[in-house]
Design a protein around this motif. Structure first.
Motif, short mmCIF file in Angstrom:
data_model
loop_
_atom_site.label_atom_id
_atom_site.label_comp_id
_atom_site.label_asym_id
_atom_site.label_seq_id
_atom_site.Cartn_x
_atom_site.Cartn_y
_atom_site.Cartn_z
N MET A 97 22.54 -61.81 28.85
CA MET A 97 22.72 -60.63 28.02
C MET A 97 22.97 -61.09 26.58
N PRO A 98 22.22 -60.54 25.61
CA PRO A 98 22.38 -60.98 24.23
C PRO A 98 23.74 -60.59 23.67
N ARG A 99 24.26 -61.48 22.83
CA ARG A 99 25.54 -61.19 22.17
C ARG A 99 25.30 -60.29 20.98
N THR A 100 26.20 -59.39 20.78
CA THR A 100 26.14 -58.54 19.59
C THR A 100 27.37 -58.83 18.75
N ASN A 101 27.16 -58.84 17.46
CA ASN A 101 28.28 -59.04 16.54
C ASN A 101 28.92 -57.70 16.26
N THR A 102 30.22 -57.69 16.23
CA THR A 102 30.96 -56.48 15.90
C THR A 102 31.68 -56.73 14.58
N THR A 103 31.52 -55.80 13.67
CA THR A 103 32.17 -55.90 12.38
C THR A 103 33.16 -54.76 12.24
N THR A 104 34.36 -55.07 11.86
CA THR A 104 35.36 -54.04 11.58
C THR A 104 35.36 -53.77 10.09
N MET A 105 35.26 -52.51 9.72
CA MET A 105 35.24 -52.13 8.31
C MET A 105 36.33 -51.10 8.05
N THR A 106 36.84 -51.14 6.86
CA THR A 106 37.83 -50.15 6.44
C THR A 106 37.20 -49.28 5.37
N VAL A 107 37.28 -47.98 5.57
CA VAL A 107 36.75 -47.03 4.60
C VAL A 107 37.87 -46.09 4.20
N ARG A 108 38.05 -45.92 2.92
CA ARG A 108 39.09 -45.02 2.44
C ARG A 108 38.45 -43.73 1.94
N LEU A 109 38.92 -42.63 2.48
CA LEU A 109 38.44 -41.33 2.06
C LEU A 109 39.63 -40.48 1.66
N SER A 110 39.43 -39.66 0.66
CA SER A 110 40.51 -38.76 0.27
C SER A 110 39.93 -37.40 -0.06
N GLY A 111 40.81 -36.45 -0.16
CA GLY A 111 40.42 -35.10 -0.57
C GLY A 111 39.37 -34.47 0.32
N PRO A 112 38.36 -33.86 -0.30
CA PRO A 112 37.35 -33.10 0.44
C PRO A 112 36.60 -33.95 1.48
N GLU A 137 38.87 -34.36 4.51
CA GLU A 137 38.97 -33.07 5.20
C GLU A 137 37.68 -32.77 5.97
N PHE A 138 36.52 -33.08 5.37
CA PHE A 138 35.24 -32.84 6.03
C PHE A 138 35.14 -33.67 7.30
N VAL A 139 35.52 -34.95 7.21
CA VAL A 139 35.47 -35.81 8.39
C VAL A 139 36.41 -35.26 9.46
N ALA A 140 37.59 -34.85 9.07
CA ALA A 140 38.57 -34.34 10.03
C ALA A 140 38.04 -33.12 10.78
N THR A 141 37.23 -32.30 10.13
CA THR A 141 36.68 -31.12 10.81
C THR A 141 35.60 -31.49 11.83
N ASN A 142 35.05 -32.69 11.72
CA ASN A 142 33.99 -33.11 12.64
C ASN A 142 34.49 -34.03 13.75
N VAL A 194 36.64 -41.09 14.48
CA VAL A 194 35.95 -41.35 13.21
C VAL A 194 34.89 -42.44 13.38
N SER A 195 35.20 -43.47 14.15
CA SER A 195 34.23 -44.55 14.35
C SER A 195 32.94 -44.03 14.97
N GLU A 196 33.06 -43.17 15.96
CA GLU A 196 31.88 -42.58 16.61
C GLU A 196 31.07 -41.79 15.58
N TYR A 197 31.74 -41.05 14.75
CA TYR A 197 31.08 -40.24 13.72
C TYR A 197 30.34 -41.12 12.72
N VAL A 198 31.00 -42.17 12.24
CA VAL A 198 30.39 -43.07 11.26
C VAL A 198 29.20 -43.80 11.88
N ARG A 199 29.33 -44.27 13.12
CA ARG A 199 28.20 -44.93 13.78
C ARG A 199 27.00 -43.99 13.89
N ASP A 200 27.24 -42.73 14.22
CA ASP A 200 26.16 -41.76 14.33
C ASP A 200 25.50 -41.52 12.97
N LEU A 201 26.30 -41.42 11.92
CA LEU A 201 25.74 -41.25 10.58
C LEU A 201 24.87 -42.44 10.18
#
Length: 86
Positions: A1-16, A19-24, A34-41
């Motif tokens: 089975m091929p290895r996949t690299n996983t990268t952890t990233m930090t994203v800072r969001l504020s204000g609108p 709030e938009f991410v929180a509603t989704n 949030v991770s699932e949402y960002v991966r889908d985007l």
């Protein structure tokens, strides 16, 4: 089975944006976290860019196939190699 690299990233969001991410995300949203949402985007953006590149290629091929037969000239492999060196 091929290895996949996983990268952890930090994203800072504020204000609108935050709030938009929180509603989704969560019980009221379409995503569990949030991770699932960002991966889908990111996947959607990747698919969109790949589709656009494919459409550009199709347009170029359509244009090439529509050219009159008289616009074509025979080329040798050496001609193609020389043309691509410049």
């Amino acid at each position: 089975m091929p290895r996949t690299n996983t990268t952890t990233m930090t994203v800072r969001l504020s204000g609108p944006l935050s709030e938009f991410v929180a509603t989704n995300v969560g019980e009221q949203g379409d995503y569990e976290n949030v991770s699932e949402y960002v991966r889908d985007l990111i996947r959607r953006d990747k698919e969109s860019r790949e589709a656009a590149a494919f459409e550009r290629l199709k347009a170029e091929l359509t244009h090439a196939w529509a050219a009159p037969e008289s616009s074509y000239k025979p080329l040798t492999a050496a001609d193609v190699i020389a043309r691509n060196r410049t």
